[in-house]
Structures are given as structure tokens and as C-alpha cells.
Design a protein around this motif. Sequence first.
Motif, mmCIF file in Angstrom:
data_model
loop_
_atom_site.group_PDB
_atom_site.id
_atom_site.type_symbol
_atom_site.label_atom_id
_atom_site.label_comp_id
_atom_site.label_asym_id
_atom_site.label_seq_id
_atom_site.Cartn_x
_atom_site.Cartn_y
_atom_site.Cartn_z
ATOM 1 N N GLU A 42 0.831 -1.217 0.000
ATOM 2 C CA GLU A 42 0.000 0.000 0.000
ATOM 3 C C GLU A 42 0.857 1.255 0.000
ATOM 4 O OE1 GLU A 42 -3.093 0.143 -0.677
ATOM 5 O OE2 GLU A 42 -3.524 -1.986 -0.496
ATOM 6 N N GLY A 43 1.990 1.218 0.688
ATOM 7 C CA GLY A 43 2.883 2.380 0.708
ATOM 8 C C GLY A 43 3.410 2.707 -0.682
ATOM 9 N N LEU A 44 3.836 1.693 -1.410
ATOM 10 C CA LEU A 44 4.351 1.935 -2.756
ATOM 11 C C LEU A 44 3.228 2.358 -3.697
ATOM 12 C CD1 LEU A 44 6.697 2.087 -4.678
ATOM 13 C CD2 LEU A 44 6.578 -0.390 -4.953
ATOM 14 N N GLN A 45 2.049 1.795 -3.527
ATOM 15 C CA GLN A 45 0.910 2.196 -4.352
ATOM 16 C C GLN A 45 0.576 3.671 -4.102
ATOM 17 O OE1 GLN A 45 1.145 -0.289 -6.512
ATOM 18 N NE2 GLN A 45 -1.074 -0.307 -6.788
ATOM 19 N N ARG A 46 0.597 4.102 -2.837
ATOM 20 C CA ARG A 46 0.333 5.517 -2.524
ATOM 21 C C ARG A 46 1.412 6.414 -3.126
ATOM 22 N NH1 ARG A 46 -1.015 3.455 2.351
ATOM 23 N NH2 ARG A 46 0.957 4.076 3.287
ATOM 24 N N PHE A 47 2.668 5.969 -3.042
ATOM 25 C CA PHE A 47 3.768 6.740 -3.620
ATOM 26 C C PHE A 47 3.570 6.904 -5.129
ATOM 27 C CE2 PHE A 47 7.814 6.588 -5.903
ATOM 28 C CZ PHE A 47 8.375 7.784 -5.478
ATOM 29 N N LEU A 48 3.294 5.810 -5.819
ATOM 30 C CA LEU A 48 3.099 5.871 -7.270
ATOM 31 C C LEU A 48 1.899 6.737 -7.640
ATOM 32 C CD1 LEU A 48 3.885 2.147 -8.112
ATOM 33 C CD2 LEU A 48 5.311 4.138 -8.646
ATOM 34 N N SER A 49 0.835 6.670 -6.848
ATOM 35 C CA SER A 49 -0.328 7.537 -7.093
ATOM 36 C C SER A 49 0.054 9.000 -6.918
ATOM 37 C CB SER A 49 -1.466 7.191 -6.138
ATOM 38 O OG SER A 49 -1.984 5.921 -6.433
ATOM 39 N N GLY A 50 0.845 9.279 -5.887
ATOM 40 C CA GLY A 50 1.298 10.648 -5.648
ATOM 41 C C GLY A 50 2.159 11.176 -6.781
ATOM 42 N N VAL A 51 3.096 10.356 -7.245
ATOM 43 C CA VAL A 51 3.940 10.751 -8.374
ATOM 44 C C VAL A 51 3.077 11.034 -9.594
ATOM 45 C CG1 VAL A 51 5.705 9.975 -10.010
ATOM 46 C CG2 VAL A 51 6.011 9.562 -7.558
#
Length: 81
Positions: free
Chosen positions: A48-57
Motif C-alpha cells: 500500500e505504501g508503494l501504491q500511494r507513492f506511485l499515485s502521488g507521483v
Amino acid sequence: RLIHAAGFDLIRVTDSTAKAASIAERWRNARQRQRDKLLTLEGEVNFEGLQRFLSGVYILTLEKRLLRFVYLAVKPSARMN
């Protein structure tokens, strides 16, 4: 200015912001399709952390609040070789 101050000559600047947004979106979507397998490997918090990061980018680059530029520069002495 900083490139010149460091002794380089600027050859080209390319705005790759749109590509960064596209890559973040595709990577996020691909990871989502493999969610079950990745959860087993990474755990829910990391997934979930990486998914949130990619969404933010994706969002920030799409809105031009995060820009990505590629600079091509050369040392003047390197051109003569």
C-alpha cells in the motif's frame, strides 16, 4: 546557471514530466493487477505504501507540481577528445 558554474556547457534540456506520469500510472496499475501475489511477497503495509507513492507521483506530475527534467551537459575539455 549552476551547470555553467560547475564548468559544464549545457547541450540540451528535455522535459520528461509526462513520461514520468505515464510510467508511475502504468507501474501502479500493473502492481494492482498482481495485488495478491505482491501482498504475499511485500506485505500489506509495503504494498500500500508503494501504491500511494506511485499515485502521488502520477498526480503531482500530471498537475505539473512535480517536474522531471533531463539535462545533457559536457565539460568543454571533453569535447576535444
